[in-house]
Design a protein around this motif. Structure first.
Motif, PDB file in Angstrom:
ATOM      1  N   UNK A   1     -13.783   3.094   0.883  1.00  0.00           N
ATOM      2  CA  UNK A   1     -14.827   2.314   1.548  1.00  0.00           C
ATOM      3  C   UNK A   1     -14.882   2.602   3.044  1.00  0.00           C
TER       4      UNK A   1
ATOM      5  N   UNK B   1     -10.510  -0.949   8.982  1.00  0.00           N
ATOM      6  CA  UNK B   1      -9.424  -1.439   8.136  1.00  0.00           C
ATOM      7  C   UNK B   1      -8.840  -0.391   7.202  1.00  0.00           C
ATOM      8  N   UNK B   2      -9.358   0.851   7.258  1.00  0.00           N
ATOM      9  CA  UNK B   2      -8.789   1.928   6.436  1.00  0.00           C
ATOM     10  C   UNK B   2      -8.744   1.555   4.951  1.00  0.00           C
ATOM     11  N   UNK B   3      -9.851   0.997   4.451  1.00  0.00           N
ATOM     12  CA  UNK B   3      -9.911   0.572   3.048  1.00  0.00           C
ATOM     13  C   UNK B   3     -10.229   1.777   2.166  1.00  0.00           C
ATOM     14  N   UNK B   4      -9.388   1.966   1.150  1.00  0.00           N
ATOM     15  CA  UNK B   4      -9.568   3.123   0.276  1.00  0.00           C
ATOM     16  C   UNK B   4     -10.945   3.115  -0.377  1.00  0.00           C
TER      17      UNK B   4
ATOM     18  N   UNK C   1       0.830  -1.217   0.000  1.00  0.00           N
ATOM     19  CA  UNK C   1       0.000   0.000   0.000  1.00  0.00           C
ATOM     20  C   UNK C   1       0.861   1.262   0.000  1.00  0.00           C
ATOM     21  N   UNK C   2       1.828   1.316   0.948  1.00  0.00           N
ATOM     22  CA  UNK C   2       2.620   2.541   1.074  1.00  0.00           C
ATOM     23  C   UNK C   2       3.466   2.811  -0.172  1.00  0.00           C
TER      24      UNK C   2
ATOM     25  N   UNK D   1     -10.928  -4.647  -1.684  1.00  0.00           N
ATOM     26  CA  UNK D   1     -10.764  -3.839  -0.484  1.00  0.00           C
ATOM     27  C   UNK D   1      -9.519  -4.307   0.240  1.00  0.00           C
ATOM     28  N   UNK D   2      -8.554  -3.426   0.338  1.00  0.00           N
ATOM     29  CA  UNK D   2      -7.263  -3.813   0.896  1.00  0.00           C
ATOM     30  C   UNK D   2      -7.152  -3.389   2.356  1.00  0.00           C
TER      31      UNK D   2
ATOM     32  N   UNK E   1       8.796   5.462  -2.722  1.00  0.00           N
ATOM     33  CA  UNK E   1       7.551   6.226  -2.651  1.00  0.00           C
ATOM     34  C   UNK E   1       7.540   7.189  -1.460  1.00  0.00           C
TER      35      UNK E   1
ATOM     36  N   UNK F   1      -2.799   1.341  -5.484  1.00  0.00           N
ATOM     37  CA  UNK F   1      -3.472   2.506  -6.041  1.00  0.00           C
ATOM     38  C   UNK F   1      -3.403   2.472  -7.576  1.00  0.00           C
TER      39      UNK F   1
ATOM     40  N   UNK G   1      -2.510   7.277   7.524  1.00  0.00           N
ATOM     41  CA  UNK G   1      -1.885   6.648   6.356  1.00  0.00           C
ATOM     42  C   UNK G   1      -0.877   7.578   5.694  1.00  0.00           C
TER      43      UNK G   1
ATOM     44  N   UNK H   1       2.207   7.720   7.523  1.00  0.00           N
ATOM     45  CA  UNK H   1       3.048   6.537   7.358  1.00  0.00           C
ATOM     46  C   UNK H   1       3.709   6.522   5.984  1.00  0.00           C
ATOM     47  N   UNK H   2       3.113   7.229   5.013  1.00  0.00           N
ATOM     48  CA  UNK H   2       3.764   7.316   3.706  1.00  0.00           C
ATOM     49  C   UNK H   2       4.816   8.419   3.699  1.00  0.00           C
TER      50      UNK H   2
END
Lengths: 276, 230
Positions: free
Chosen positions: B180, B175-178, A37-38, A58-59, A201, A43, B190, B193-194
């Motif tokens: 959703x 769950x922090x689902x994009x 994800x990061x 859904x991740x 990233x 994406x 998030x 964390x990025x």
């Protein structure tokens, strides 16, 4: 009071009605790692998959250990992680159906440009770890049973160090994701092991840079598995398998290879390598 | 992401992903506050106005529950809603509904405890009158809650503020689902964390702005209501 009661009934009704409606939606839950994800891979990749199949993925981004536990509880349809030993254990417990290698990238040892332990340019990562320990240079560990954490612990072992016994105040296990570990290293001028994708990233690099890379032991393989429907009947077997099949198909593999940031490829597809 | 990717830039440009995140944040926290109000206001008023065994214990319990860490509530709800948990068959884990459940559990004690205090104070004023009129307990609760309605707006805002600002419980059960279950706060976690700290802080400022707007609206409603009620 009347309006309040009808509000309550409406809210409760919405809560109850929407649950089965969502269940019929063409979607799967994939427990995966923070690195996928990061690094921005999902994406890029998921919209392409959705356009092709209509399936919403859904991740849930967790560490590898936690992601596998999510699968063990039956809360995900597919697990997509990077720690082969933990994945094989998952399979041997009967929690997964079959493991498919998908892609790899590699780990890199990150540290401050000032490089207090003088490890820059070393080609033997075990030796670099040994030096960091000898110099008691600050080191940030994920400490969260993630794939990166498992890889890091193995590198200490390769360096002949029993980190549980030999760690001191210089070794900080923060119990958080890759990004948080990089943020911590950046703020405290420490060394940290990262997967390359997240590193490329990552936007808060500050004066951190790659110091050691290219050692074969820093290889980072990703695998994907369907959670065993025999054990967890709610698993969306067909949709989940469709996602896996697409990931390892020539088309899916090409999409993975095409994901680049600033011209740098982040992941290398290797679904056709049976030993991966 | 091309163009202006600051949080304000995205918001001003009406970025659909960011708007969806804002919408979900509001939907979840407002639903949770509404549900918590429906449970917490009558509960708080009942505790204020009735005498029963263990009442003192109940008051301490409600007050203490105001301080339970969201992450503990999140974990509890997670274990209940997990497929291998007792309520797993509903398939609610990693859905907005699960987030509403967790925040409702979190906000209800706040609303109940603050309502109890408000109503108890009001009761001191009304005691003689209501006792003389010999009204039943339900009627008594309804009368006092109605009379306290403007003070209770602040109570609701306190509950909403806690819900809108927390990340601990919803990141576990949602769950922090994009697209959703990603809300303002989980998106901030998030982006941090990025390492995209500027986007994270931008989202934080947008969140603060939205909370201020909602409080301002509540204030206007309250003032208008008070003026109307005389």
């Amino acid at each position: 009071m009347h309006t309040r009661r009808s509000l309550f009934v409406a809210a409760l009704g919405a809560l109850l009605l929407s649950a089965p409606a969502l269940a019929q939606d063409k979607s799967i839950v994939v427990a995966s790692t923070t690195s996928t994800q990061d690094s921005g891979l999902f994406e890029y990749l998921l919209p392409i998959f959705k356009q092709k199949t209509g399936i919403t993925v859904k991740v849930i981004a967790q560490g590898t250990g936690q992601a596998l536990d999510t699968g063990r509880r039956g809360d995900a349809d597919v697990v997509f992680v990077h720690a082969k030993s933990a994945e094989l254990k998952f399979l041997s417990e009967g929690q997964g159906v079959k493991r498919y290698p998908v892609m790899y990238n590699d780990f890199v040892l990150i540290g401050p440009k000032s490089d207090p332990a003088h490890v820059k340019g070393m080609t033997d990562v075990a030796k670099a770890f040994q030096t960091i320990k000898d110099k008691k240079a600050s080191f940030i560990s994920r400490g969260d049973r993630s794939g990166t954490n498992i890889a890091e612990l193995k590198l200490w072992k390769d360096a002949g160090i029993d980190i549980d016994k030999d760690k001191g105040p210089w070794y900080k296990a923060i119990g958080q994701g890759m990004g948080a570990a990089l943020n911590t290293a950046q703020a405290s001028g420490a060394y940290v092991l990262s997967d390359r994708g997240t590193w490329i990233h990552f936007k808060n690099k500050g004066d951190l840079e790659i110091l050691v890379e290219g050692d074969k032991r820093m290889f980072n393989q990703y695998g994907v598995m369907l959670v065993n429907p025999a054990k967890h009947p709610n698993v969306k077997k067909d949709l989940g398998q469709q996602f896996i099949d697409w990931l390892i198909s020539p088309e899916g593999q090409k999409v993975i290879a095409n994901y680049k940031i600033n011209g740098q490829q982040l992941f290398y597809p290797d679904a056709t390598d049976p030993s991966a | 992401m091309p163009g202006d990717t600051s949080a304000f830039g995205l918001l001003l440009a009406g970025d659909p992903a960011l708007l969806a995140i804002v919408r979900l944040s509001l939907a979840v926290s407002l639903s949770a506050t509404a549900l918590a109000a429906v449970i917490g206001i009558p509960l708080g008023a009942a505790v204020a106005l009735t005498r029963f065994r263990g009442r003192e214990g109940m008051i301490v319990f409600l007050n203490a529950m105001m301080g339970v860490p969201p992450v503990v509530i999140g974990l509890t709800v997670f274990l209940l809603l997990s497929r291998s948990g007792p309520l797993g068959s509903f398939g609610l884990l990693f859905t907005p509904q699960a987030m509403i459940v967790a925040q409702t559990i979190m906000v209800t004690p706040i609303i109940a405890a603050l309502t109890r205090q408000t109503v108890e104070d009001l009761w001191a004023e009304y005691r003689d009158e209501l006792t003389a009129m010999n009204v039943g307990p339900l009627r008594k609760i309804a009368t006092l809650v109605w009379d306290a309605r403007f003070s209770l707006v602040t109570t609701l805002l306190a509950g909403f503020g806690r819900a809108a600002s927390e990340v601990g419980s919803i990141i576990i059960v949602g769950g922090n689902i994009e697209g959703f279950t990603r809300t303002m706060t989980t998106a901030i976690a998030l982006e941090t964390s990025k390492g995209d700290l500027s986007l994270a802080i931008g989202l934080g400022i947008v969140l603060i702005g939205i909370v201020v707007i909602i409080n301002a609206l509540a204030w206007v409603v309250r003032r208008a209501g008070e003026a109307y009620a005389g």
